[in-house]
Design a protein around this motif. Structure first.
Motif, mmCIF file in Angstrom:
data_model
loop_
_atom_site.group_PDB
_atom_site.id
_atom_site.type_symbol
_atom_site.label_atom_id
_atom_site.label_comp_id
_atom_site.label_asym_id
_atom_site.label_seq_id
_atom_site.Cartn_x
_atom_site.Cartn_y
_atom_site.Cartn_z
ATOM 1 N N LEU A 27 43.301 49.847 55.086
ATOM 2 C CA LEU A 27 43.318 48.622 54.278
ATOM 3 C C LEU A 27 43.735 48.866 52.822
ATOM 4 O O LEU A 27 44.524 48.110 52.268
ATOM 5 N N TYR A 28 43.196 49.915 52.209
ATOM 6 C CA TYR A 28 43.447 50.177 50.785
ATOM 7 C C TYR A 28 43.835 51.641 50.539
ATOM 8 O O TYR A 28 43.012 52.445 50.110
ATOM 9 N N PRO A 29 45.118 51.976 50.773
ATOM 10 C CA PRO A 29 45.522 53.389 50.750
ATOM 11 C C PRO A 29 45.952 53.957 49.392
ATOM 12 O O PRO A 29 46.649 54.964 49.352
ATOM 13 N N GLN A 31 44.939 54.076 44.769
ATOM 14 C CA GLN A 31 43.796 54.116 43.851
ATOM 15 C C GLN A 31 43.592 52.735 43.240
ATOM 16 O O GLN A 31 44.519 52.168 42.654
ATOM 17 N N TRP A 32 42.380 52.222 43.370
ATOM 18 C CA TRP A 32 42.020 50.948 42.738
ATOM 19 C C TRP A 32 41.146 51.225 41.521
ATOM 20 O O TRP A 32 40.273 52.107 41.559
ATOM 21 N N ASN A 33 41.363 50.437 40.487
ATOM 22 C CA ASN A 33 40.758 50.637 39.178
ATOM 23 C C ASN A 33 39.217 50.664 39.206
ATOM 24 O O ASN A 33 38.590 51.703 38.948
ATOM 25 N N PRO A 69 46.087 49.282 34.921
ATOM 26 C CA PRO A 69 46.444 48.476 36.089
ATOM 27 C C PRO A 69 45.399 48.526 37.196
ATOM 28 O O PRO A 69 44.622 49.470 37.272
ATOM 29 N N HIS A 70 45.427 47.513 38.046
ATOM 30 C CA HIS A 70 44.392 47.454 39.084
ATOM 31 C C HIS A 70 44.684 48.357 40.263
ATOM 32 O O HIS A 70 43.752 48.789 40.930
ATOM 33 N N ILE A 71 45.959 48.669 40.503
ATOM 34 C CA ILE A 71 46.297 49.631 41.564
ATOM 35 C C ILE A 71 47.279 50.657 41.012
ATOM 36 O O ILE A 71 48.216 50.305 40.293
ATOM 37 N N GLY A 79 51.393 50.593 54.759
ATOM 38 C CA GLY A 79 50.300 49.845 55.386
ATOM 39 C C GLY A 79 49.679 48.783 54.491
ATOM 40 O O GLY A 79 48.716 48.131 54.882
ATOM 41 N N TYR A 80 50.219 48.631 53.267
ATOM 42 C CA TYR A 80 49.623 47.688 52.318
ATOM 43 C C TYR A 80 50.672 46.708 51.797
ATOM 44 O O TYR A 80 51.809 47.075 51.525
ATOM 45 N N PHE A 81 50.266 45.466 51.652
ATOM 46 C CA PHE A 81 51.098 44.453 51.003
ATOM 47 C C PHE A 81 50.243 43.727 49.962
ATOM 48 O O PHE A 81 49.090 43.380 50.269
ATOM 49 N N THR A 99 45.153 43.643 35.845
ATOM 50 C CA THR A 99 44.061 44.585 35.627
ATOM 51 C C THR A 99 42.855 44.239 36.504
ATOM 52 O O THR A 99 42.981 43.452 37.455
ATOM 53 N N GLN A 100 41.720 44.814 36.221
ATOM 54 C CA GLN A 100 40.510 44.615 37.021
ATOM 55 C C GLN A 100 39.278 44.748 36.131
ATOM 56 O O GLN A 100 39.389 45.141 34.976
ATOM 57 N N PRO A 101 38.075 44.404 36.641
ATOM 58 C CA PRO A 101 36.882 44.470 35.784
ATOM 59 C C PRO A 101 36.731 45.838 35.100
ATOM 60 O O PRO A 101 36.886 46.888 35.726
ATOM 61 N N PRO A 156 43.427 35.803 40.478
ATOM 62 C CA PRO A 156 42.109 36.037 41.088
ATOM 63 C C PRO A 156 41.839 37.504 41.413
ATOM 64 O O PRO A 156 40.684 37.941 41.361
ATOM 65 N N TRP A 157 42.873 38.278 41.728
ATOM 66 C CA TRP A 157 42.665 39.698 42.042
ATOM 67 C C TRP A 157 42.081 40.455 40.854
ATOM 68 O O TRP A 157 41.462 41.500 41.025
ATOM 69 N N GLU A 158 42.300 39.950 39.634
ATOM 70 C CA GLU A 158 41.752 40.655 38.469
ATOM 71 C C GLU A 158 40.232 40.637 38.473
ATOM 72 O O GLU A 158 39.590 41.576 38.002
ATOM 73 N N ARG A 161 36.928 39.443 42.746
ATOM 74 C CA ARG A 161 36.347 38.488 43.699
ATOM 75 C C ARG A 161 37.471 37.564 44.188
ATOM 76 O O ARG A 161 37.483 36.360 43.956
ATOM 77 N N ASP A 162 38.403 38.170 44.915
ATOM 78 C CA ASP A 162 39.708 37.576 45.205
ATOM 79 C C ASP A 162 39.700 36.107 45.633
ATOM 80 O O ASP A 162 40.462 35.304 45.125
ATOM 81 N N ASN A 163 38.872 35.777 46.625
ATOM 82 C CA ASN A 163 38.949 34.424 47.192
ATOM 83 C C ASN A 163 37.684 33.613 46.913
ATOM 84 O O ASN A 163 37.305 32.751 47.703
ATOM 85 N N HIS A 194 37.651 37.481 58.111
ATOM 86 C CA HIS A 194 36.879 38.050 57.003
ATOM 87 C C HIS A 194 37.716 38.103 55.720
ATOM 88 O O HIS A 194 37.247 38.577 54.697
ATOM 89 N N ARG A 195 38.960 37.676 55.792
ATOM 90 C CA ARG A 195 39.908 37.875 54.698
ATOM 91 C C ARG A 195 40.329 36.532 54.078
ATOM 92 O O ARG A 195 40.085 35.482 54.647
ATOM 93 N N PRO A 196 40.999 36.584 52.927
ATOM 94 C CA PRO A 196 41.536 35.354 52.343
ATOM 95 C C PRO A 196 42.527 34.683 53.306
ATOM 96 O O PRO A 196 43.027 35.318 54.229
ATOM 97 N N GLN A 200 46.013 31.059 50.375
ATOM 98 C CA GLN A 200 45.625 31.811 49.182
ATOM 99 C C GLN A 200 46.622 32.943 48.922
ATOM 100 O O GLN A 200 47.019 33.172 47.773
ATOM 101 N N TYR A 201 47.053 33.607 49.968
ATOM 102 C CA TYR A 201 48.030 34.693 49.790
ATOM 103 C C TYR A 201 49.331 34.176 49.182
ATOM 104 O O TYR A 201 49.911 34.817 48.309
ATOM 105 N N ASP A 202 49.791 33.003 49.649
ATOM 106 C CA ASP A 202 51.011 32.431 49.063
ATOM 107 C C ASP A 202 50.857 32.302 47.543
ATOM 108 O O ASP A 202 51.772 32.625 46.785
ATOM 109 N N ARG A 346 33.501 35.470 55.010
ATOM 110 C CA ARG A 346 34.843 35.546 54.435
ATOM 111 C C ARG A 346 34.861 36.119 53.017
ATOM 112 O O ARG A 346 34.858 35.408 52.022
ATOM 113 N N TYR A 347 34.868 37.433 52.942
ATOM 114 C CA TYR A 347 35.181 38.181 51.718
ATOM 115 C C TYR A 347 34.257 37.789 50.560
ATOM 116 O O TYR A 347 33.095 38.150 50.587
ATOM 117 N N TRP A 348 34.722 37.040 49.574
ATOM 118 C CA TRP A 348 33.873 36.719 48.421
ATOM 119 C C TRP A 348 33.331 35.300 48.459
ATOM 120 O O TRP A 348 32.922 34.767 47.438
#
Ligand code: DGY
Length: 418
Positions: A27-29, A31-33, A69-71, A79-81, A99-101, A156-158, A161-163, A194-196, A200-202, A346-348
Motif C-alpha cells: 500500500l505505501y512503498p 517514505q511518508w513524513n 514533503p509528505h512523500i 504499486g502506488y498511485f 506537506t503533512q502534520p 486533505p492528504w496534508e 486524515r484524508d477522507n 475501507h478506503r476513500p 474523493q480520489y478525482d 472507512r479510513y478516517w
C-alpha cells in the motif's frame, strides 16, 4: 508485554529499508513524513542512532523554501498511485509537493529527552534544529497569509486524515473536470470499502494537477487553492512541535531558534480559541474560503489536547472522550458515532488510529487527566492483542482495517508499553 514488543519490533524491522522505513508493504512503498517521525520513537527503543537517521533521511529531502514533503519516492515502485510522474515536482529525488502534520519537532525533543547516548543525541538534534525551524517558518509564511497564527491545509492528504467528514462540504468546491485518466492502486492492496471513494480520489488528483500547473510555487498555492481549511489537530501538532523545539533549542543553547518557536507556539495557542465549540466540547475546523466553522465532530478537534491548551479546554475534551467511550468499545473513534455520516470501517470516517490515540493520551496525561489517558492506552493495547498491527481498526468490533503489518502502529505500541 515483552512478547508484544518483540512482535512490534519485528514489524519495524520488516519495513526498514536501511535509512528510512516504509509504512507498510504494498500500500505505501515509500517514505511518508509523519509516519517516519513517529516511527523514529519506536526505533529508538532498540537503536537510537537509527532513529535519528530516520528523521535525517526525511529532512535531506526538504525543499529549499523550507517545506518538508509528505512523500519521498526513494526507490521506484509501480504499486502506488499517484507516483512521481503525476506529481512532477522536479526534485532530484522525486517527492510529492504537499506537506503533512509537523510532528518532527515533538519527535526530536522526545528522542533527545529519552536518549541514553546524550552526546550522540545532542549532535544529531543540533543538526536537525535549523531544518525543523525552517519548516515551521515555512508554514506561517506560506499557509497563514494574514498572519493570524493559524495555518491552512490546501489538500486533505496534508492533514493525514484524508477522507475525514470534515472536508466533505469544502471538497464540493473542488472540481473534477479535466482530471487525467488514472488507475488507483490502493484498492489492490486494501479493501475498497475501507478506503476513500472514487469521487474523493478525482478531487485529490484535481488538486495535484492544479498545483502542478502552478509549478509547485508555494508562494501562490494557498491563495490559488479552492480548498483551504484550518484543521485544529494539524495546528495543535505544529504548536506542540514549536513549543518542544523551543525547549530543545534552549537546552542546546540555540536561543534564536528557541525564541522564534516560543513565539509561534504562543500566538498559535491564542488563535486556537477561535476554533473552540462549546456545543461540541471540542475544537472544529474552519473553512477559510467561507470563513465559517465546520460543524463536524471529528478526532481532529480532540487532537488539540496534544498542545498546551487552556485547562478548561483539556477538561472538556477529556469529558468528550469519556462520552465517546460510552458509544464505542474502543476509543478514540476518528468521528463521533452519533453523526449519521459516521462509517466504522472507512479510513478516517470512524475507525480508531493508534497515532492519534498516542498524541491525545500524551496530552491528556500531561494535563492531569490520567484516567482518560489510561482508557485510551488500554483501548489501543486491546486492539493490538485482538487484531494485530493493522493500519486502523473498527471502533465497534476491533476488526483490523486497511493495510497490515503497519509500521507506525507497531511504533506506537512500543511507546504505550514503555
Ligand atoms: C494515500 O495515498 O492514501 C495517502 O494517504 C496519501 O498520502
Amino acid at each position: 508485554t515483552s512478547d508484544i514488543i518483540a512482535r512490534a519490533v519485528e514489524v519495524l524491522r520488516e519495513n526498514d529499508q536501511g535509512a528510512y522505513t516504509i509504512p507498510t508493504k504494498g500500500l505505501y512503498p515509500f517514505q511518508w513524513n509523519w509516519d517516519s517521525c513517529l516511527t523514529a520513537l519506536g526505533l529508538a527503543h532498540y537503536d537510537e542512532a537509527r532513529a535519528w537517521t530516520e528523521m535525517e533521511t526525511l529532512f535531506a529531502h526538504q525543499w529549499p523554501d523550507g517545506m518538508v514533503p509528505h512523500i519521498v519516492f526513494h526507490v521506484w515502485n509501480d504499486g502506488y498511485f499517484p507516483g512521481p510522474e503525476v506529481w512532477r515536482t522536479g526534485r532530484a529525488t522525486a517527492t510529492s509537493g504537499i506537506t503533512q502534520p509537523a510532528v518532527a519537532g515533538f519527535a526530536a525533543r522526545r528522542l533527545f529527552d529519552r536518549a541514553n547516548d546524550k552526546k550522540l543525541a545532542a549532535e544529531r538534534a543540533r543538526a536537525l534544529l535549523p531544518k525543523i525551524d525552517a519548516w515551521h517558518r515555512w508554514f506561517y509564511e506560506n499557509r497563514d497569509p494574514k498572519r493570524e497564527g493559524l495555518v491552512a491545509i490546501i489538500h486533505p492528504w496534508e492533514s493525514g486524515r484524508d477522507n475525514s467528514i470534515d472536508w466533505d462540504d469544502a471538497f464540493e468546491r473542488v472540481p473534477t473536470e479535466g482530471v487525467e485518466p488514472y488507475t488507483r492502486r490502493d484498492t489492490l492492496h486494501a479493501d475498497p470499502a475501507h478506503r476513500p471513494t472514487r469521487e474523493q480520489y478525482d478531487r485529490y488528483i484535481w488538486l495535484v494537477q492544479h498545483f502542478r500547473g502552478l509549478a509547485w510555487d508555494n508562494a501562490r498555492l494557498h491563495d490559488a487553492s479552492p480548498f483551504q481549511v484550518v484543521d485544529p489537530g494539524f495546528n495543535a501538532i505544529l504548536i506542540r512541535a514549536a513549543a518542544d523545539l523551543a525547549d530543545l533549542a534552549e537546552t542546546l543553547g540555540e536561543t534564536e531558534i528557541a525564541t522564534a518557536n516560543r513565539a509561534r507556539a504562543q500566538k498559535g495557542l491564542a488563535a486556537m480559541e477561535q476554533l473552540w465549540s462549546e456545543a461540541h466540547g471540542q475544537y472544529l475546523c474552519l473553512d477559510r474560503i467561507t470563513g465559517e466553522l465546520i460543524g463536524s465532530a471529528s478526532v481532529g478537534g480532540i487532537l488539540p489536547a496534544f498542545a498546551a491548551i487552556p485547562r478548561p479546554r483539556a477538561a472538556a475534551i477529556a469529558a468528550t472522550v469519556e462520552r465517546l467511550a460510552g458509544k464505542v468499545r474502543y476509543v478514540v473513534p476518528s468521528h463521533d458515532p452519533g453523526d449519521p455520516r459516521f462509517d466504522a470501517k472507512r479510513y478516517w470516517r470512524g475507525p480508531v488510529w493508534l497515532v492519534v490515540n498516542y498524541m491525545i493520551s500524551d496530552g491528556l496525561a500531561a494535563a492531569g487527566h490520567g484516567k482518560v489517558a489510561q482508557r485510551i492506552t488500554q483501548s489501543s493495547l486491546d486492539l493490538i492483542r485482538e487484531s494485530g498491527f493493522a493500519e486502523y481498526y473498527d471502533p465497534l468490533t476491533s476488526e483490523p482495517l486497511g493495510g497490515g503489518r503497519f509500521t507506525w502502529t507497531a511504533a506506537m505500541v512500543i511507546e504505550f508499553l514503555r
